[in-house]
Design a protein around this motif. Structure first.
Motif, PDB file in Angstrom:
ATOM      1  N   LEU A 202      -0.562  -9.405   2.305  1.00  0.00           N
ATOM      2  CA  LEU A 202       0.699  -8.841   2.784  1.00  0.00           C
ATOM      3  C   LEU A 202       0.699  -8.897   4.298  1.00  0.00           C
ATOM      4  CD1 LEU A 202       1.019  -5.766   0.406  1.00  0.00           C
ATOM      5  CD2 LEU A 202       2.007  -8.056   0.148  1.00  0.00           C
ATOM      6  N   TYR A 203       1.774  -9.463   4.849  1.00  0.00           N
ATOM      7  CA  TYR A 203       1.842  -9.700   6.288  1.00  0.00           C
ATOM      8  C   TYR A 203       2.915  -8.859   6.959  1.00  0.00           C
ATOM      9  CZ  TYR A 203       2.985 -12.100  10.632  1.00  0.00           C
ATOM     10  OH  TYR A 203       3.262 -12.369  11.944  1.00  0.00           O
ATOM     11  N   ASN A 204       2.519  -8.115   7.957  1.00  0.00           N
ATOM     12  CA  ASN A 204       3.358  -7.437   8.929  1.00  0.00           C
ATOM     13  C   ASN A 204       4.346  -6.403   8.374  1.00  0.00           C
ATOM     14  OD1 ASN A 204       3.841  -7.080  11.649  1.00  0.00           O
ATOM     15  ND2 ASN A 204       5.574  -8.470  11.667  1.00  0.00           N
ATOM     16  N   PRO A 205       3.865  -5.424   7.616  1.00  0.00           N
ATOM     17  CA  PRO A 205       4.789  -4.399   7.125  1.00  0.00           C
ATOM     18  C   PRO A 205       5.251  -3.457   8.234  1.00  0.00           C
ATOM     19  CG  PRO A 205       2.547  -3.811   6.580  1.00  0.00           C
ATOM     20  CD  PRO A 205       2.498  -5.193   7.189  1.00  0.00           C
TER      21      PRO A 205
ATOM     22  N   PRO B 192       6.022   0.253   9.715  1.00  0.00           N
ATOM     23  CA  PRO B 192       5.158   1.432   9.565  1.00  0.00           C
ATOM     24  C   PRO B 192       5.411   2.248   8.300  1.00  0.00           C
ATOM     25  CG  PRO B 192       5.845   1.212  11.843  1.00  0.00           C
ATOM     26  CD  PRO B 192       6.603   0.173  11.063  1.00  0.00           C
ATOM     27  N   VAL B 193       6.657   2.475   7.930  1.00  0.00           N
ATOM     28  CA  VAL B 193       6.951   3.283   6.738  1.00  0.00           C
ATOM     29  C   VAL B 193       6.483   2.572   5.469  1.00  0.00           C
ATOM     30  CG1 VAL B 193       9.338   2.464   6.420  1.00  0.00           C
ATOM     31  CG2 VAL B 193       8.675   4.734   5.615  1.00  0.00           C
ATOM     32  N   VAL B 194       6.607   1.258   5.432  1.00  0.00           N
ATOM     33  CA  VAL B 194       6.159   0.478   4.278  1.00  0.00           C
ATOM     34  C   VAL B 194       4.636   0.427   4.249  1.00  0.00           C
ATOM     35  CG1 VAL B 194       6.192  -1.815   3.210  1.00  0.00           C
ATOM     36  CG2 VAL B 194       8.302  -0.856   4.166  1.00  0.00           C
ATOM     37  N   GLN B 195       4.017   0.224   5.393  1.00  0.00           N
ATOM     38  CA  GLN B 195       2.559   0.205   5.455  1.00  0.00           C
ATOM     39  C   GLN B 195       1.976   1.536   5.001  1.00  0.00           C
ATOM     40  OE1 GLN B 195       0.770  -1.666   8.779  1.00  0.00           O
ATOM     41  NE2 GLN B 195      -1.272  -0.951   8.272  1.00  0.00           N
ATOM     42  N   GLU B 196       2.577   2.617   5.437  1.00  0.00           N
ATOM     43  CA  GLU B 196       2.093   3.946   5.037  1.00  0.00           C
ATOM     44  C   GLU B 196       2.175   4.116   3.519  1.00  0.00           C
ATOM     45  OE1 GLU B 196       3.116   8.664   5.632  1.00  0.00           O
ATOM     46  OE2 GLU B 196       3.895   7.239   7.093  1.00  0.00           O
ATOM     47  N   ALA B 197       3.279   3.681   2.920  1.00  0.00           N
ATOM     48  CA  ALA B 197       3.436   3.784   1.466  1.00  0.00           C
ATOM     49  C   ALA B 197       2.378   2.947   0.749  1.00  0.00           C
ATOM     50  CB  ALA B 197       4.839   3.349   1.054  1.00  0.00           C
ATOM     51  N   LEU B 198       2.154   1.736   1.232  1.00  0.00           N
ATOM     52  CA  LEU B 198       1.159   0.850   0.620  1.00  0.00           C
ATOM     53  C   LEU B 198      -0.250   1.424   0.753  1.00  0.00           C
ATOM     54  CD1 LEU B 198       2.571  -2.576   1.843  1.00  0.00           C
ATOM     55  CD2 LEU B 198       2.591  -1.726  -0.516  1.00  0.00           C
ATOM     56  N   GLU B 199      -0.581   1.950   1.919  1.00  0.00           N
ATOM     57  CA  GLU B 199      -1.914   2.519   2.130  1.00  0.00           C
ATOM     58  C   GLU B 199      -2.113   3.783   1.299  1.00  0.00           C
ATOM     59  OE1 GLU B 199      -2.417   2.870   6.363  1.00  0.00           O
ATOM     60  OE2 GLU B 199      -2.704   0.708   6.587  1.00  0.00           O
ATOM     61  N   THR B 200      -1.074   4.603   1.197  1.00  0.00           N
ATOM     62  CA  THR B 200      -1.157   5.813   0.379  1.00  0.00           C
ATOM     63  C   THR B 200      -1.415   5.459  -1.078  1.00  0.00           C
ATOM     64  OG1 THR B 200       0.291   7.026   1.877  1.00  0.00           O
ATOM     65  CG2 THR B 200       0.103   7.879  -0.364  1.00  0.00           C
TER      66      THR B 200
ATOM     67  N   PHE C 248      -3.224   0.166  -1.709  1.00  0.00           N
ATOM     68  CA  PHE C 248      -3.078  -1.285  -1.751  1.00  0.00           C
ATOM     69  C   PHE C 248      -4.071  -2.019  -0.874  1.00  0.00           C
ATOM     70  CE2 PHE C 248       0.303  -0.834  -4.496  1.00  0.00           C
ATOM     71  CZ  PHE C 248       0.884  -2.044  -4.795  1.00  0.00           C
ATOM     72  N   SER C 249      -4.531  -1.404   0.190  1.00  0.00           N
ATOM     73  CA  SER C 249      -5.457  -2.104   1.081  1.00  0.00           C
ATOM     74  C   SER C 249      -6.796  -2.389   0.398  1.00  0.00           C
ATOM     75  CB  SER C 249      -5.662  -1.316   2.375  1.00  0.00           C
ATOM     76  OG  SER C 249      -6.171  -0.034   2.094  1.00  0.00           O
ATOM     77  N   THR C 250      -7.084  -1.723  -0.702  1.00  0.00           N
ATOM     78  CA  THR C 250      -8.301  -2.024  -1.456  1.00  0.00           C
ATOM     79  C   THR C 250      -8.088  -3.154  -2.449  1.00  0.00           C
ATOM     80  OG1 THR C 250      -7.837  -0.385  -3.182  1.00  0.00           O
ATOM     81  CG2 THR C 250      -9.109   0.367  -1.266  1.00  0.00           C
ATOM     82  N   VAL C 251      -6.827  -3.496  -2.727  1.00  0.00           N
ATOM     83  CA  VAL C 251      -6.494  -4.525  -3.706  1.00  0.00           C
ATOM     84  C   VAL C 251      -6.130  -5.848  -3.040  1.00  0.00           C
ATOM     85  CG1 VAL C 251      -4.912  -5.125  -5.588  1.00  0.00           C
ATOM     86  CG2 VAL C 251      -5.663  -2.764  -5.303  1.00  0.00           C
ATOM     87  N   MET C 252      -5.424  -5.758  -1.914  1.00  0.00           N
ATOM     88  CA  MET C 252      -5.023  -6.964  -1.192  1.00  0.00           C
ATOM     89  C   MET C 252      -4.987  -6.664   0.296  1.00  0.00           C
ATOM     90  SD  MET C 252      -0.987  -7.088  -2.295  1.00  0.00           S
ATOM     91  CE  MET C 252      -1.202  -6.354  -3.895  1.00  0.00           C
ATOM     92  N   PRO C 253      -5.345  -7.641   1.118  1.00  0.00           N
ATOM     93  CA  PRO C 253      -5.319  -7.424   2.563  1.00  0.00           C
ATOM     94  C   PRO C 253      -3.896  -7.173   3.066  1.00  0.00           C
ATOM     95  CG  PRO C 253      -6.583  -9.392   2.005  1.00  0.00           C
ATOM     96  CD  PRO C 253      -5.872  -8.952   0.765  1.00  0.00           C
TER      97      PRO C 253
END
Length: 113
Positions: free
Chosen positions: A78-81, A83-91, A94-99
């Motif tokens: 996943l490239y360049n989310p 901040p609000v989308v990145q926060e949702a993904l990290e919560t 997702f960072s453990t499943v895909m970079p």
């Protein structure tokens, strides 16, 4: 929601999503997204720079593609989310499943291109 195919023939697939990844947005692009990202035996970069919101259905769509490619020994980056989308993904873990990266060179490095 819109899907733009940037490239599919350089040893990896590169697509860009834009809009809201809510129920209507996912319905609008899921079939084409899955077809483009999962049809070739290669890794994929999904540019989500212009995704302003992501709901659980959007996360499910991305996770499904990642699992499909991982079964073939490839990955989704996943490239360049935003901040609000990145926060949702990290919560959601997702960072453990895909970079999730904000630098395109890093995205290419992650897929081995």
């Amino acid at each position: 929601m819109a899907l733009k195919i940037i490239q599919t023939d350089a040893g990896y697939t590169h697509v860009a999503l834009s809009g809201r990844m809510d129920i209507d947005g996912v319905k609008a692009v899921e079939l084409e997204f899955t077809s483009v990202v999962c049809s070739k035996p290669q890794s994929a970069i999904v540019d989500i720079t212009e995704v302003s919101f992501i709901a659980s259905l959007g996360m499910r769509m991305l996770l499904s593609a990642a699992k499909n490619l991982r079964a073939k020994n490839f990955k989704v980056v996943l490239y360049n989310p935003q901040p609000v989308v990145q926060e949702a993904l990290e919560t959601a873990g997702f960072s453990t499943v895909m970079p999730i990266v904000s630098d395109f060179a890093k995205a290419l490095e992650e897929i081995g291109a």
